[in-house]
Motif scaffolding. Structure first.
Motif, mmCIF file in Angstrom:
data_model
loop_
_atom_site.group_PDB
_atom_site.id
_atom_site.type_symbol
_atom_site.label_atom_id
_atom_site.label_comp_id
_atom_site.label_asym_id
_atom_site.label_seq_id
_atom_site.Cartn_x
_atom_site.Cartn_y
_atom_site.Cartn_z
ATOM 1 N N SER A 25 0.617 -0.879 -0.362
ATOM 2 C CA SER A 25 -0.082 -0.295 0.202
ATOM 3 C C SER A 25 1.045 1.216 0.125
ATOM 4 C CB SER A 25 -0.967 -0.003 1.579
ATOM 5 O OG SER A 25 -0.295 -0.084 2.474
ATOM 6 N N VAL A 26 2.275 1.583 0.537
ATOM 7 C CA VAL A 26 2.912 1.900 0.321
ATOM 8 C C VAL A 26 3.644 3.126 -0.637
ATOM 9 C CG1 VAL A 26 5.722 3.584 1.154
ATOM 10 C CG2 VAL A 26 3.825 2.147 2.646
ATOM 11 N N MET A 27 3.729 1.302 -1.548
ATOM 12 C CA MET A 27 4.281 2.016 -3.244
ATOM 13 C C MET A 27 3.496 2.971 -4.167
ATOM 14 S SD MET A 27 7.549 0.382 -3.758
ATOM 15 C CE MET A 27 8.673 -0.035 -3.225
ATOM 16 N N PRO A 28 2.434 2.574 -3.837
ATOM 17 C CA PRO A 28 1.186 3.745 -5.345
ATOM 18 C C PRO A 28 1.241 4.852 -4.767
ATOM 19 C CG PRO A 28 0.280 1.565 -4.988
ATOM 20 C CD PRO A 28 1.342 1.097 -3.972
ATOM 21 N N GLN A 29 1.065 5.050 -3.224
ATOM 22 C CA GLN A 29 -0.235 6.610 -2.320
ATOM 23 C C GLN A 29 1.930 6.894 -2.209
ATOM 24 O OE1 GLN A 29 -3.317 6.603 -1.994
ATOM 25 N NE2 GLN A 29 -2.787 4.442 -2.996
ATOM 26 N N ALA A 30 2.633 6.793 -2.702
ATOM 27 C CA ALA A 30 4.170 7.968 -2.197
ATOM 28 C C ALA A 30 4.122 9.211 -3.570
ATOM 29 C CB ALA A 30 5.033 7.627 -1.961
ATOM 30 N N GLY A 31 4.211 9.666 -3.290
ATOM 31 C CA GLY A 31 4.118 10.881 -4.811
ATOM 32 C C GLY A 31 5.732 10.096 -5.398
ATOM 33 N N GLN A 32 5.151 10.373 -6.723
ATOM 34 C CA GLN A 32 6.183 9.288 -7.810
ATOM 35 C C GLN A 32 7.089 10.227 -7.881
ATOM 36 O OE1 GLN A 32 4.992 9.099 -11.892
ATOM 37 N NE2 GLN A 32 6.807 8.816 -12.481
ATOM 38 N N SER A 33 7.563 11.852 -8.686
ATOM 39 C CA SER A 33 8.765 13.011 -8.335
ATOM 40 C C SER A 33 9.572 13.146 -7.330
ATOM 41 C CB SER A 33 8.323 13.796 -9.007
ATOM 42 O OG SER A 33 7.889 14.545 -7.768
ATOM 43 N N ARG A 34 8.566 12.831 -5.730
ATOM 44 C CA ARG A 34 9.050 12.821 -4.986
ATOM 45 C C ARG A 34 10.070 11.511 -4.072
ATOM 46 N NH1 ARG A 34 5.280 14.640 0.197
ATOM 47 N NH2 ARG A 34 5.286 16.633 -1.014
ATOM 48 N N SER A 81 9.915 -14.406 -14.733
ATOM 49 C CA SER A 81 11.659 -14.729 -13.112
ATOM 50 C C SER A 81 12.356 -14.338 -14.646
ATOM 51 C CB SER A 81 12.162 -16.174 -12.972
ATOM 52 O OG SER A 81 11.913 -16.623 -14.745
ATOM 53 N N VAL A 82 10.755 -14.189 -16.048
ATOM 54 C CA VAL A 82 12.310 -14.229 -17.492
ATOM 55 C C VAL A 82 11.606 -12.429 -17.733
ATOM 56 C CG1 VAL A 82 11.891 -16.021 -18.086
ATOM 57 C CG2 VAL A 82 10.007 -14.461 -18.835
ATOM 58 N N GLN A 83 10.725 -11.664 -16.474
ATOM 59 C CA GLN A 83 10.532 -9.982 -17.521
ATOM 60 C C GLN A 83 11.387 -9.531 -15.447
ATOM 61 O OE1 GLN A 83 6.293 -9.937 -17.939
ATOM 62 N NE2 GLN A 83 6.542 -7.965 -17.461
ATOM 63 N N LEU A 84 11.780 -8.370 -16.106
ATOM 64 C CA LEU A 84 11.939 -7.336 -15.010
ATOM 65 C C LEU A 84 10.243 -6.770 -14.535
ATOM 66 C CD1 LEU A 84 14.142 -5.450 -13.659
ATOM 67 C CD2 LEU A 84 14.332 -4.404 -15.734
ATOM 68 N N ILE A 85 10.487 -6.804 -13.524
ATOM 69 C CA ILE A 85 8.873 -6.483 -13.187
ATOM 70 C C ILE A 85 9.491 -4.947 -12.405
ATOM 71 C CG2 ILE A 85 7.263 -6.439 -11.503
ATOM 72 C CD1 ILE A 85 7.138 -9.398 -12.119
ATOM 73 N N LEU A 86 8.840 -3.878 -12.735
ATOM 74 C CA LEU A 86 9.296 -2.558 -12.439
ATOM 75 C C LEU A 86 7.571 -1.694 -11.756
ATOM 76 C CD1 LEU A 86 12.154 -0.681 -14.519
ATOM 77 C CD2 LEU A 86 12.171 -2.179 -11.971
ATOM 78 N N PRO A 87 7.836 -1.055 -10.359
ATOM 79 C CA PRO A 87 6.388 -0.130 -10.163
ATOM 80 C C PRO A 87 6.647 0.959 -11.012
ATOM 81 C CG PRO A 87 8.168 -0.588 -8.354
ATOM 82 C CD PRO A 87 8.702 -1.762 -9.492
ATOM 83 N N GLU A 88 5.254 0.801 -10.850
ATOM 84 C CA GLU A 88 5.199 2.351 -12.185
ATOM 85 C C GLU A 88 5.892 3.488 -11.781
ATOM 86 O OE1 GLU A 88 3.581 5.065 -15.293
ATOM 87 O OE2 GLU A 88 3.325 2.893 -15.048
ATOM 88 N N ALA A 89 5.611 3.535 -10.065
ATOM 89 C CA ALA A 89 6.193 4.989 -9.295
ATOM 90 C C ALA A 89 7.692 4.311 -9.221
ATOM 91 C CB ALA A 89 5.942 4.619 -8.316
ATOM 92 N N LEU A 90 8.173 3.503 -9.991
ATOM 93 C CA LEU A 90 9.958 3.776 -9.449
ATOM 94 C C LEU A 90 10.692 2.417 -11.307
ATOM 95 C CD1 LEU A 90 9.874 1.782 -5.921
ATOM 96 C CD2 LEU A 90 10.670 4.207 -7.218
ATOM 97 N N LYS A 91 9.731 2.774 -11.958
ATOM 98 C CA LYS A 91 9.993 2.315 -13.365
ATOM 99 C C LYS A 91 11.769 3.242 -14.737
ATOM 100 C CE LYS A 91 6.992 5.309 -16.266
ATOM 101 N NZ LYS A 91 6.124 5.188 -16.944
ATOM 102 N N LEU A 92 11.778 4.737 -13.650
ATOM 103 C CA LEU A 92 13.170 5.427 -13.791
ATOM 104 C C LEU A 92 14.311 4.907 -13.020
ATOM 105 C CD1 LEU A 92 11.186 8.172 -15.697
ATOM 106 C CD2 LEU A 92 12.076 6.593 -16.990
#
Length: 287
Positions: A25-34, A81-92
């Protein structure tokens, strides 16, 4: 007032845990740029006690590997295991981490005073300024001139990836890192473009001109569009950034090249190679 009459107030802070959220629940709620900014500054901070080159890069890689593997273990719905899974807010995050490894902080060819200045700027910079110093914005000026006008509704032109692969032969590019503006013109640029933008008769005259080379607005549509873009970038940064001309053979050209952080260079691997490397590290950590 005598020294005995001077009183120094003391402040005591009390910190209590008032909420115990789950990691998912923490990952999606925090501000992306912050969050991006905090991660970048945190990486700078944790790198300083270690080595300034190899050890620092390994520390950054270990940190982002831990973050992304924790997301994959506790939050991701897919565990392939063959896919690099990145959260939307941390994709960069891998891109900013690679940019940090290629920054003046960890490049071995940077003078100590330049490195110290960069560190002092980073640890005190705002979030947008931090991201700008790590990953500048690159714009194709010749494409803007060909379009004939700035994008509507106050928007900026399309940003390019920081790779030499997107640089067209004979093109003109403007790079904005939040502190300075660098304008680069390819040596194959036609004489009319050189004259419209710089007021020089041809590229040979531009290359022979001494630095600092002033860029003065000319009375033509190309020059007016360039200065419209300069004004829009300065307003977006809330700063009057200096404009420098990067041409081959002078000190500003290596600065422009070093900011192409997605290219493979002596400072590190390319962005695609780095993503593959991070993926392998996560797989090793999960196995």
């Amino acid at each position: 007032m005598s020294p005995s009459c001077i009183h120094f107030p003391s402040c005591i802070g009390l910190c209590r845990a008032v909420w115990q959220p789950s990691l998912s629940s923490v990952m999606p709620q925090a501000g992306q740029s912050r969050r991006k900014c905090c991660c970048c500054v945190l990486q700078v901070a944790v790198t300083l006690p270690g080595g300034m080159t190899g050890a620092g890069k390994e520390l950054i890689l270990a940190r982002i590997t831990g973050i992304l593997s924790a997301y994959r273990k506790y939050c991701a719905t897919s565990s392939s295991s063959v896919q690099l899974i990145l959260p939307e807010a941390l994709k960069l995050l891998p891109l900013y981490s690679l940019a940090l490894q290629k920054s003046p902080l960890l490049r071995p060819d940077v003078r100590i005073d330049e490195r110290s200045l960069w560190i002092a700027t980073m640890v005190s910079a705002s979030c947008p300024r931090t991201l700008g110093l790590l990953h500048p914005r690159l714009f194709a000026v010749h494409q803007l001139i060909a379009a004939g006008s700035m994008p509507p509704a106050g928007h900026l032109p399309e940003q390019l990836v920081l790779s030499s692969e997107v640089l067209d032969q004979g093109g003109v590019y403007l790079l904005d890192n939040g502190a300075d503006l660098l304008i680069y013109m390819d040596q194959e640029a036609n004489d009319k473009l050189v004259q419209d933008v710089f007021g020089m008769p041809n590229m040979e005259a531009l290359l022979r001109a001494p630095q600092p080379l002033p860029v003065i607005q000319q009375d033509n549509p190309a020059s007016r569009l360039l200065f419209e873009l300069l004004t829009a970038l300065r307003l977006s940064r809330c700063a009057f950034m200096r404009l420098r001309v990067a041409k081959k053979g002078d000190p500003y050209y290596p600065l422009f090249v070093n900011m192409m952080v997605e290219d493979r260079s002596t400072a590190g691997m390319s962005y695609v190679e780095y993503l593959c490397h991070v993926h392998r590290q996560i797989q090793d950590k999960m196995s």
